[in-house]
Design a protein around this motif. Sequence first.
Motif, PDB file in Angstrom:
ATOM      1  N   ILE A 167      36.081  32.230  71.457  1.00  0.00           N
ATOM      2  CA  ILE A 167      37.438  31.980  71.573  1.00  0.00           C
ATOM      3  C   ILE A 167      37.558  31.412  69.745  1.00  0.00           C
ATOM      4  O   ILE A 167      37.576  30.076  70.133  1.00  0.00           O
ATOM      5  CB  ILE A 167      38.577  31.318  72.178  1.00  0.00           C
ATOM      6  N   VAL A 168      37.695  32.066  68.542  1.00  0.00           N
ATOM      7  CA  VAL A 168      38.119  31.976  67.559  1.00  0.00           C
ATOM      8  C   VAL A 168      39.666  31.704  66.881  1.00  0.00           C
ATOM      9  O   VAL A 168      40.530  32.327  67.226  1.00  0.00           O
ATOM     10  CB  VAL A 168      37.902  32.539  66.205  1.00  0.00           C
ATOM     11  N   GLU A 169      40.145  30.512  65.952  1.00  0.00           N
ATOM     12  CA  GLU A 169      41.066  29.833  65.642  1.00  0.00           C
ATOM     13  C   GLU A 169      42.193  31.565  65.460  1.00  0.00           C
ATOM     14  O   GLU A 169      41.297  31.270  64.144  1.00  0.00           O
ATOM     15  CB  GLU A 169      41.671  29.017  65.689  1.00  0.00           C
ATOM     16  N   ARG A 170      43.683  31.517  65.518  1.00  0.00           N
ATOM     17  CA  ARG A 170      43.968  32.156  64.617  1.00  0.00           C
ATOM     18  C   ARG A 170      43.683  31.498  63.136  1.00  0.00           C
ATOM     19  O   ARG A 170      44.366  30.776  62.824  1.00  0.00           O
ATOM     20  CB  ARG A 170      45.150  33.065  64.958  1.00  0.00           C
TER      21      ARG A 170
ATOM     22  N   ILE B 223      36.034  27.907  68.573  1.00  0.00           N
ATOM     23  CA  ILE B 223      36.342  26.954  67.615  1.00  0.00           C
ATOM     24  C   ILE B 223      37.579  26.853  67.089  1.00  0.00           C
ATOM     25  O   ILE B 223      38.314  27.233  66.690  1.00  0.00           O
ATOM     26  CB  ILE B 223      35.620  27.918  66.911  1.00  0.00           C
ATOM     27  N   VAL B 224      37.671  25.524  66.902  1.00  0.00           N
ATOM     28  CA  VAL B 224      39.466  25.590  65.871  1.00  0.00           C
ATOM     29  C   VAL B 224      39.025  24.241  65.067  1.00  0.00           C
ATOM     30  O   VAL B 224      37.905  23.639  65.079  1.00  0.00           O
ATOM     31  CB  VAL B 224      39.824  25.125  67.366  1.00  0.00           C
ATOM     32  N   PRO B 225      39.426  24.352  64.060  1.00  0.00           N
ATOM     33  CA  PRO B 225      38.914  23.961  62.915  1.00  0.00           C
ATOM     34  C   PRO B 225      40.462  21.911  63.134  1.00  0.00           C
ATOM     35  O   PRO B 225      41.068  21.749  64.443  1.00  0.00           O
ATOM     36  CB  PRO B 225      40.024  23.635  62.135  1.00  0.00           C
ATOM     37  N   GLY B 226      39.411  21.429  63.167  1.00  0.00           N
ATOM     38  CA  GLY B 226      39.336  19.857  63.108  1.00  0.00           C
ATOM     39  C   GLY B 226      38.434  18.503  64.018  1.00  0.00           C
ATOM     40  O   GLY B 226      37.427  19.041  63.828  1.00  0.00           O
ATOM     41  N   GLN B 227      39.064  17.734  65.202  1.00  0.00           N
ATOM     42  CA  GLN B 227      38.155  16.802  65.047  1.00  0.00           C
ATOM     43  C   GLN B 227      37.324  16.547  66.919  1.00  0.00           C
ATOM     44  O   GLN B 227      38.636  17.016  67.972  1.00  0.00           O
ATOM     45  CB  GLN B 227      38.404  15.427  64.979  1.00  0.00           C
TER      46      GLN B 227
ATOM     47  N   LEU C  16      26.699  39.263  68.736  1.00  0.00           N
ATOM     48  CA  LEU C  16      27.111  38.655  70.368  1.00  0.00           C
ATOM     49  C   LEU C  16      27.490  37.231  70.657  1.00  0.00           C
ATOM     50  O   LEU C  16      28.086  36.425  71.335  1.00  0.00           O
ATOM     51  CB  LEU C  16      25.789  38.563  70.584  1.00  0.00           C
ATOM     52  N   ILE C  17      27.063  36.119  69.268  1.00  0.00           N
ATOM     53  CA  ILE C  17      27.832  34.772  69.384  1.00  0.00           C
ATOM     54  C   ILE C  17      29.606  35.411  68.985  1.00  0.00           C
ATOM     55  O   ILE C  17      30.005  34.331  70.431  1.00  0.00           O
ATOM     56  CB  ILE C  17      27.036  34.649  67.933  1.00  0.00           C
ATOM     57  N   LEU C  18      30.096  35.385  68.632  1.00  0.00           N
ATOM     58  CA  LEU C  18      31.488  35.763  68.350  1.00  0.00           C
ATOM     59  C   LEU C  18      31.747  35.824  70.218  1.00  0.00           C
ATOM     60  O   LEU C  18      33.183  36.309  69.606  1.00  0.00           O
ATOM     61  CB  LEU C  18      32.299  36.237  67.005  1.00  0.00           C
TER      62      LEU C  18
ATOM     63  N   ALA D 116      33.383  22.889  67.793  1.00  0.00           N
ATOM     64  CA  ALA D 116      33.209  24.324  68.400  1.00  0.00           C
ATOM     65  C   ALA D 116      32.965  23.199  69.867  1.00  0.00           C
ATOM     66  O   ALA D 116      31.920  21.559  69.843  1.00  0.00           O
ATOM     67  CB  ALA D 116      31.724  24.760  68.172  1.00  0.00           C
ATOM     68  N   TYR D 117      33.198  23.665  71.095  1.00  0.00           N
ATOM     69  CA  TYR D 117      33.461  23.251  72.313  1.00  0.00           C
ATOM     70  C   TYR D 117      33.139  24.115  73.164  1.00  0.00           C
ATOM     71  O   TYR D 117      33.707  25.539  72.963  1.00  0.00           O
ATOM     72  CB  TYR D 117      33.826  21.700  72.363  1.00  0.00           C
ATOM     73  N   ARG D 118      32.443  23.694  74.042  1.00  0.00           N
ATOM     74  CA  ARG D 118      32.243  24.306  75.552  1.00  0.00           C
ATOM     75  C   ARG D 118      33.597  24.971  76.911  1.00  0.00           C
ATOM     76  O   ARG D 118      34.327  23.791  76.800  1.00  0.00           O
ATOM     77  CB  ARG D 118      31.290  23.984  76.676  1.00  0.00           C
ATOM     78  N   MET D 119      34.343  25.657  76.931  1.00  0.00           N
ATOM     79  CA  MET D 119      35.112  25.890  77.520  1.00  0.00           C
ATOM     80  C   MET D 119      35.405  25.370  78.875  1.00  0.00           C
ATOM     81  O   MET D 119      36.183  25.322  79.764  1.00  0.00           O
ATOM     82  CB  MET D 119      35.688  27.997  77.205  1.00  0.00           C
ATOM     83  N   ILE D 120      33.908  25.370  79.636  1.00  0.00           N
ATOM     84  CA  ILE D 120      33.743  24.657  81.040  1.00  0.00           C
ATOM     85  C   ILE D 120      34.691  23.069  80.917  1.00  0.00           C
ATOM     86  O   ILE D 120      35.247  22.482  81.643  1.00  0.00           O
ATOM     87  CB  ILE D 120      32.631  24.058  81.245  1.00  0.00           C
TER      88      ILE D 120
END
Length: 702
Positions: A412-415, A522-526, A406-408, A499-503
């Motif tokens: 959208i998880v970085e490749r 969800i993406v590596p970084g800042q 459900l969470i996933l 992790a940031y909201r797509m809005i």
Amino acid sequence: MGRKLPLGRQGEERVSAAVANLKAYRSIGDKLTFGYGPTSIVQTFAHVDGLALLAISAALTEVYNESVAATVLKEILFILDLQREATPLLQSWLKIVRACAGALATTGFGVLAEDLMKKHPTETSLPSATAAEFHDSWRSRSKSRDIAKALVTLGEISRKEMESVTIVGGGDIGFLAAVAEWLFDMNIAIYESDGTPPIYPKAMSGAPIQVRFVYRDRTATSSPEKMELDLFQYTRKVIYLKDVSDVLWANKENANIENVAAGRLEWDRCLSDVFGNTYAQLKNMDNVFGKTLGYAARIFKAVATAEPGIDIETRRNWIYYTDAGSGFGFVQHLISRFPELRIFKAAMDEGAAEAVHQEARKKYGLCMTLLARSCKCAWCTPGVRDRPRTGWCAVVVVETILKAGLILSNAIVERGLTPKRSGFERLYDRQTDARAEPRETPVKSIDWVIEPERGHEILYSVDHRVRSMVDSALGLFSSHEDEIDHDSGCAFVENGICAYRMILDNLSVRNDTGITLAQIRIVPGQILWRDTPYSRIQDMYVEHADFEWINEDGRIAPEELDFERSSLLLEESTKMLSASFQITNSQGRILHVLPTYTANEVLEHHGLVTCDHRPNTFRRDRATRERIDFQIQNVHGKEVTMYRAPPGASAFAAWTVAKIPAAAPDGYDVVCNTKCMECALHTAAMLYHRSTHPLLIMRTDT
């Protein structure tokens, strides 16, 4: 420091390729960057002598908590005893670690480290903060200074100042083995402590071994220093890594996260890697296990589509509205994300095809009962109160898989980004912790997945659901331990994972994959703004002063609601950013939309309407004014305003006006709707027949 830790040729190529593949994502208006910008420290280090420091820092954060990584770097500097005018403070090292964290997250380093750490024959599980006592089966966490000493020695070998070394320690020396092989191009061998042939690599080549690693047995009566080293033809220099796991565990203020050493898992075997024999047991009950997942998918569909029989509070607090969040889409999503489940597809499809969701719920409970009978753990055995931490409950493992799915489904998880072993164990512990509270819900009920917090009125809300989802997603991919407690947060960074909201990408209700209001990337970084990193973004509250353009009765004037132009306003503090959308209509009216608050409020009202008619239809006369569908009807003596915004930001404008007291003194009660308007009217009458507020039905099909 970088020159004292020279990478091997292949190691340099791997790290350089990793940096070259790092991505950056932009918010609306390109004001924010999520990931690694061109001026980030990671990019700077990749072009100077700092490549090795970048590699070591990023490698440490793939296995250890940031504070542990910073301490190790500080200790390296002391051991090297380099000429320097000043010694950086630990906080300075922590800033470098945070800047570099995540740079190797999409590479194979974290997976290799976990593969080598789990080869320890007796340290087979990760530490638990909820356990009643320390367990010898927990993976060791070596003393930070000893880890630093070992890394400095690997640097000496890489500089050809030493031929070989032997490193003796607990499970986390697998991390050092991964560093030696993946970053320094060294020939390594891993042994158990009993003198048997190496367990890695299994087939020895003719090249000389530069580093020998020996897994110490924590339960051995003799100290590591008294081991018969001649049995292995060891070198003269031997480094013994002291295990501090028991000390850290005993000091609850240092609780669990600094005690954990865990790498990443391959998607195609992560379930069996984490849950071991219990997952094998589930595989042996393939038909029951597969149907259980399928029945759950069918029930999720019933909730997401507000089928008759789903109570209003369950519908109000559901957040998984993407195509991958329910029904056959959920089945396909599980198989795609966890390829191990492909062998259960036929049984999963059979469960998902159940015609009536009440029947699916009943059969789900029966399947869980069968799994519980085969489990015999403390949760599944009547009369046993304390659960043993050393084993997995088959029922809770199934729930953990469903919860992760459900969470996933909203992520959208970085490749290339793979989950951490500690993340699955954390999610499992959360499922068991929820069961610790007295509840009337049967132990085998799907409610433990759909609404485990229903017994807590304060927690049973969309705000809590979304916050818990983001928190669990961060935990799956980073060394994240503390729970997110910011209701208005829309972006977070932990251990090099953002992790940031797509809005924040697009002010819209849906995209090609479904409702976007709860979706995260969800993406590596800042989080970067003006080349400055931040750890969190929250809503920025802006006072609305001018509402002369609103009707006297507080009703929305439709001709004013063609809001299309949007921009992102940002304000900084010492620790975070605050954000708000500023949207403007053709008349020059300005509204401020709060990203998190508005998205959560719309989510709360999205699934209320039960309807089996064709979506987005009017079956009665309607008034059309330009691109806006707008009409007023009387329901039980109350005027109900029905409104469909044109594509763009107008739906958010309508919602904002409806919820601002200055615009509508009594406020609007809102029913969001993607179904036909007649069913929306019926729902409004059913829900709000006692309400004194005006009603607004807003169509969220934009």
